[in-house]
Design an enzyme around this catalytic site. Structure first.
Site: not given
Length: 313
Positions: A63-64, A267
């Site tokens: 997800d990064h 986040h």
């Protein structure tokens, strides 16, 4: 310094929130902090421009970083020639390289991958640095602190002209640059007579995913903006510790200890979809500054510490 929140969700995207990505525009340069899946579309959607010179990766969870291959391919389709630098935690260079070439294509423009460890200066600019800072996650990870140099003190033109009789001209520049000047009557004027003390630059800290840690407190000392992991509410504090994340309250406690001026909570776990105000409320009960939970596309300016106050769109 202008910030655009491109992705504020946790590991899983929602219809309203993309995975992690933050764009920072400073003095004509664009820096991208993390690039979750779909980052390039968010850049189009929120009109940030594509002229990114540096990508700062906090860690290699999907997800990064899953937005990096598509972004590079789009740059390739658009005939990019300028190099791009990707900064990534120590020991992960090969994995970033594999991610870039996973489709079998090599970008036609230079892609320079630099490994960084806490304490390293990832980018040494003309009047600022981007430093890698230690974070505490379940993977090899770093955060980043964008720290500007001190600026010159304010020049007291009124005193120079009316009290000391110095006419506007090159003498002003010399004094402001720290040089003494000699007047026609032989009087020597030192810079301290008309120039105030140095003024601090701006400091922005991006943690990526992390449990609360003293290293972030130290890096974010008097930060103008701290962008901190706030994955969970207090009811999931134990879960936050198990997964290497923070609660909104913990992020606020870190910001307080650091003396940060503003705290952006990011986040956010999908379990709080539609209830994000709860995280914001928990942080505001603790943080003495301005705590907020940005939506994707939210923008804000980071003013100089001696400015009148922040402007937020």
């Amino acid at each position: 310094m202008h910030v655009t929140f491109l992705g504020t969700s946790g590991a899983v995207p929602t219809t309203a929130r993309n995975p992690s990505a933050v764009m920072v525009r400073r003095e004509g340069e664009r820096f991208l902090f993390d690039a979750g899946e779909g980052t390039q579309r968010q850049m189009m959607r929120f009109s940030t421009g594509f002229a990114v010179s540096h990508v700062f990766v906090s860690h290699l969870h999907g997800d990064h970083v899953l937005g990096i291959p598509g972004l590079l391919q789009t740059w390739d389709f658009n005939d990019r020639e300028e190099p791009v630098a990707i900064h990534t935690p120590g020991g992960t260079r090969r994995r970033i390289r594999d991610l870039i070439t996973v489709t079998g294509n090599e970008p036609s423009f230079p892609v320079r991958i630099h490994e960084v460890t806490p304490g390293d200066v990832a980018l040494d600019g003309e009047d600022f640095e981007v430093r890698a800072i230690a974070t505490d996650h379940r993977a090899t990870s770093v955060g980043y602190a964008l720290v500007e140099d001190d600026r010159k003190g304010r020049f007291d033109r009124e005193k120079a002209e009316e009290e000391l009789g110095i006419e506007p001209g090159p003498e002003y520049s010399k004094l402001h640059s720290g040089e003494s000047v000699e007047l026609d009557d032989g009087t020597v004027v030192e810079p301290e007579a008309v120039v105030g003390p140095p003024r601090p630059g701006r400091r922005l800290v991006y943690t990526g995913d992390t449990s609360p840690t003293q290293s972030v407190v130290e890096a974010a000392e008097e930060a103008d903006l701290l962008i901190h992991d706030a994955t969970f509410a207090e009811d999931r504090r134990e879960r936050a510790g198990q997964t290497g994340h923070s609660t909104a309250k913990q992020a606020a406690e870190i910001a307080n200890r650091a003396g940060a001026k503003r705290l952006a909570l990011t986040h956010v776990s999908t379990r709080y979809a539609g209830q994000e105000g709860r995280l914001e409320d928990e942080a505001r009960e603790v943080f003495e500054g301005d705590a907020f939970l940005p939506d994707d596309g939210d923008e804000l300016d980071v003013p100089f510490p001696d400015a009148d106050g922040p402007d937020e769109d």
